[in-house]
Design an enzyme around this catalytic site. Structure first.
Site, PDB file in Angstrom:
ATOM      1  N   ASN A   1      40.218  88.991  18.915  1.00 39.70           N
ATOM      2  CA  ASN A   1      41.689  87.704  19.133  1.00 39.70           C
ATOM      3  C   ASN A   1      41.572  87.982  17.695  1.00 39.70           C
ATOM      4  OD1 ASN A   1      44.534  87.309  20.101  1.00 39.70           O
ATOM      5  ND2 ASN A   1      43.133  85.262  19.494  1.00 39.70           N
ATOM      6  N   GLU A   2      42.253  88.073  16.885  1.00 36.13           N
ATOM      7  CA  GLU A   2      43.074  86.658  15.379  1.00 36.13           C
ATOM      8  C   GLU A   2      41.927  86.961  14.509  1.00 36.13           C
ATOM      9  OE1 GLU A   2      45.785  84.123  17.181  1.00 36.13           O
ATOM     10  OE2 GLU A   2      46.963  85.569  17.674  1.00 36.13           O
ATOM     11  N   ASN A   3      41.294  87.507  13.924  1.00 35.02           N
ATOM     12  CA  ASN A   3      39.939  87.434  13.639  1.00 35.02           C
ATOM     13  C   ASN A   3      39.910  88.000  12.258  1.00 35.02           C
ATOM     14  OD1 ASN A   3      38.780  86.405  15.709  1.00 35.02           O
ATOM     15  ND2 ASN A   3      36.275  87.503  14.919  1.00 35.02           N
TER      16      ASN A   3
END
Ligand code: BMA
Length: 824
Positions: free
Chosen positions: A434-436
């Site tokens: 998620n969102e790295n």
């Protein structure tokens, strides 16, 4: 050895050798625990966590109450010890094989059996299986587990790197990242035996795992395969039964893999909620020898094809799921772990969460990467109810290390979890994190951490290694071949970039984080909206679970501690002032904050659905909570529906009427997610708040299956002569089999000149009420001191309309209020 004894042994042997695998849970043994530096052992619960054990022993106050969280931070810096004793019988000891299995250890755990170290665990997402035949003894055995502080372990590991990583010490620990605090969750860095622990005894042969493979699927035939791994202590003939088919198999001592195909004629398909039945076939896989059952596995299988389609088009690239060959618009939300203290969530909690998704017309949930791979009960419920799952691997909003030990640890974690979950028909997609990726490219980490270009390269290479090589390669080996079911990062492009709306999935946070108005949702529509959201406060009763009456204001420590976004309450207030008259009374403020959230999500969802098939999915942030808190959730920690959940239920109906305002028109959309065509009358009525008809019109509408079309454009000039503040548009569609309606207001709620409605509740029977009002009553909120669930709530009551509401439990008194009652 004298003869009679040998004979006796020989006659006993078959009995003992072919007896069935037995599992003995150690959960119910007497467990005790203590801080390693203490002397005093206290009773413990398994599965459990240090925090809940301390609380149960009255050693700490309720972690969720007030601002108690702050004074409980010392727990994470300590090491903890758990122990138990259990008896092993002669029979058990005689088994050829015995092992101890921990379904989950949180997180750094040294396990000792009778004083000998048998395991060093370092990943809460893994399953640990340790052969213990040599270590067990007759009679009393002793098991001890020492948990080291995960925070300290993480800090030590962080020191090994010549640079800091965004996410700090938590990224070095394979532990739920939300335990370290999130913008909706407290920081409770737990430790403990948080899942089942059991001893297993077996003889001769045992099933170690079953991999399911759907080889082909047509209307007339499904060919599936069960690839069963069997551990055997002998060479010999065995039998593998799959339901009523039998296969004679020859096993060798050691690991064996046996693939058995199974055909189903005229198969029934598995469909999502809203499209058909989520039909499941049950399979019993049994291993036996000489008619003695040795081991068995039960799998529920759903037959379906699922594809993620990404085709280049004139604008960018599509992003949608095809289920059984049909493009399906995904409607749902992001799911987080249901508790800060995971073992307190029983199966019924997971079932209930999924039921709430089903009841609000969802067909997909995203298991977000900052939590945990959910319990089996969650996926079982999704299978049964036709809820597809977007499954993240457990990495979020940070950059992770790339050393060999870390990579190997992650690889084993992927193997354990994919092996456990791969047969579930509900799982549509596996996503790396998620969102790295977005964080690395858009959140300014390079500057913030002042990385040298060399270190920058190294961090990004580590990222690519994990999310573009190790995870997908391991996953693909475990899934059946040629399935393209991996997506490296959600979203693929950050919301600040225009490309994020042209391809891939997108998280749109211009609303809330960017303070942009709700109306912007109409413009910022991507191919698949996997996150966007707005906070709403939970029900008053939920506040009262952690705050005293005098603390029910936004400045109390209790309330401040239950808002984890730095500017949370301010942001709510600012948006509220844009659209509503801000109430002064706390209870009214909660109610209006919920209406605000509902209005925001309605705006977003309608825009996304109108844009079908350009946009093919909408998953708002977030479905649930892990403690009582003000957050983006639509259902609070106790399962109470906020106004937004009722709104989502309406906005996710298969057949939806919605309005899009342009400079010159009101475009009336009919969105149809069902696979049926409808034809019928679409009526428009402009009315005032007393119910007087000001204008009306109607058209015949043809609504094709699986479509979203403008059915009519009302030129603004038609309505020019009316006072928009004092009127609303009632739009209704009626076909032979289907009817639906929608209301459209022309101005913001704060500009609507309400008059006092006389809301009447008439009891029809214990569980049914009729609601009426003389003038428009907007967002009627029904509540009761006693527990009950209203099948609808926060709805508008039009003058002289009769609304029937059902309750799940009879109550003595119901109160109703509408926006009028909150006006300052
Ligand atoms: C999203 C999520 C979470 C967060 C939420 C609200 O992007 O991935 O990290 O809780 O935003 O800020």
């Amino acid at each position: 050895m004298n003869r009679p004894f040998t004979l006796l042994l020989l006659t006993l042997l078959p009995l003992l050798v072919w007896s069935q695998h037995s599992e003995r849970s150690l959960n119910a043994e007497q467990w005790t625990f203590k801080k390693t530096s203490d002397f005093n052992w206290l009773p413990a619960t398994v599965p459990g966590t240090v925090h809940t054990d301390l609380y149960n022993n009255k050693s700490i106050p309720n972690p969720f109450y007030g601002a108690n969280e702050k004074q409980l931070q010392w727990i994470e810096n300590e090491d903890w010890e758990y122990q138990t004793s259990f008896i092993v019988s002669k029979e058990e000891l005689k088994s050829q094989k015995s092992y101890l299995q921990f379904d989950g250890l949180d997180t750094y755990a040294e396990v000792y059996l009778n004083g000998n170290k048998i395991l060093s665990a370092n990943n809460m997402f893994r399953t640990w299986k340790i052969y213990v035949k040599k270590g067990l003894k007759l009679g009393t055995n002793h098991l001890k587990i020492i948990f080291s502080s995960a925070v300290k372990k993480g800090q030590e590991e962080a020191k090994q790197l010549p640079y800091a990583l965004p996410g700090d010490e938590k990224v070095f620990t394979r532990k739920a990242q939300y335990h370290y605090g999130w913008d909706w969750g407290p920081r409770f860095v737990t430790a403990g035996i948080y899942k089942k622990v059991a001893l297993h005894f077996w003889n001769s042969a045992k099933i170690s795992k079953v991999r399911y493979h759907q080889k082909s699927l047509t209307d007339s035939l499904a060919t599936i395969e069960f690839i069963t791994s069997i551990e055997s202590t002998v060479n010999g003939k065995f039998r593998l039964n799959i339901n009523n088919t039998t296969q004679e198999i020859q096993l060798q001592q050691g690991e064996n893999v046996v693939a058995v195909s199974y055909a189903i004629q005229n198969p029934r398909r598995w469909w999502t909620n809203g499209l058909g039945e989520a039909f499941l076939y049950s399979f019993e896989i049994t291993l036996s020898k000489s008619n003695q059952k040795l081991d068995e596995r039960h799998l529920d299988i759903g037959l379906r094809t699922i594809e993620l389609v990404q085709d280049k088009d004139a604008i960018g690239k599509s992003f949608y799921f095809k289920l059984n060959g049909i493009p399906v618009f995904m409607k749902g939300a992001n799911y987080i772990p249901p508790d800060s203290f995971l073992p307190t969530a029983t199966d019924s909690v997971y079932k209930n969460i999924v039921k709430n998704a089903v009841d609000s017309n969802m067909n997909m949930l995203r298991v977000w990467g900052g939590g945990v791979y959910a319990d089996d009960a969650f996926y079982d419920a999704c299978d049964k109810n036709g809820i597809l799952v977007w499954q993240d691997f457990m990495f979020a909003c940070a950059m992770y290390p790339g050393d060999a030990d870390f990579i190997e640890n992650v690889k084993q974690e992927v193997i354990d979890n994919v092996t456990r979950l791969q047969h579930h028909p509900c799982i549509a997609l596996w996503c790396g994190n998620n969102e790295n990726d977005e964080g690395w490219h858009n959140w300014g980490w390079q500057k913030q951490y002042n990385y040298s270009s060399e270190n920058q390269d190294k961090i990004w290479k580590d990222y690519q290694k994990l999310f573009h090589e190790v995870i997908p390669e391991t996953l693909n080996r475990l899934l059946a071949s040629n399935e393209n079911r991996y997506w490296p990062s959600s979203p693929s492009i950050g919301w600040g970039k225009k490309e994020s709306l042209l391809q891939g999935d997108s998280h749109y946070w211009g609303v809330w984080w960017g303070m942009e108005p709700f109306e912007i949702y109409r413009k910022k529509v991507g191919r698949f909206m996997s996150e966007y959201g707005f906070q709403g406060m939970p029900n008053l009763k939920t506040f009262m679970s952690f705050a005293k009456e005098e603390e029910l204001n936004l400045n109390s420590d209790a309330l401040k501690n239950h808002q984890k976004h730095t500017t949370g309450y301010q942001t709510i207030n600012e948006y509220m002032a844009r659209d509503y008259k801000v109430p002064t009374n706390f209870e009214d403020y909660i109610y209006v904050s919920q209406l605000l959230q509902a209005e925001g999500m309605k705006t977003a969802i309608e825009a996304h659905r109108q844009a079908k098939p350009y946009c093919m999915g909408t998953l708002y942030w977030q479905l649930n909570d892990c403690w009582p808190v003000t957050s983006w959730s639509s259902i609070d920690y106790f399962g109470r529906w906020k106004a937004v959940h009722y709104q989502v239920k309406r906005s996710f109906e298969n057949l939806l009427i919605s309005v899009k305002e342009t400079n010159t028109t009101y475009s009336i959309y009919l969105t149809n997610d069902s696979l049926e065509n409808f034809g019928g009358d679409l009526d428009f009525k402009l009315m005032d708040f007393k119910g007087n008809l000001l204008w009306e019109s109607n058209v015949v509408a043809a609504v094709p299956a699986n479509s979203s079309l403008v059915q009519f454009e009302i030129p603004k000039t038609y309505l020019e002569s009316f006072d928009f503040k004092k009127a609303f548009l009632l739009i209704s569609f009626q076909s032979k089999t289907k009817s639906t309606k929608a209301l459209h207001y022309f101005v913001k709620p704060k500009d609507l000149p309400f008059t006092k409605p006389n809301i009447q509740l008439t009891k029809i029977d214990e569980l049914t009420y009729e609601i009426t009002s003389d003038v428009l009553a907007k967002n009627v909120f029904l509540s009761s001191d006693e527990y009950t669930f209203f099948n609808d709530n926060f709805f508008d009551v039009l003058p002289n309309e009769k609304i029937i509401i059902n309750l799940t439990k009879p109550v003595k008194k119901i109160t109703a209020k509408s926006i009028f009652d909150t006006l300052p």
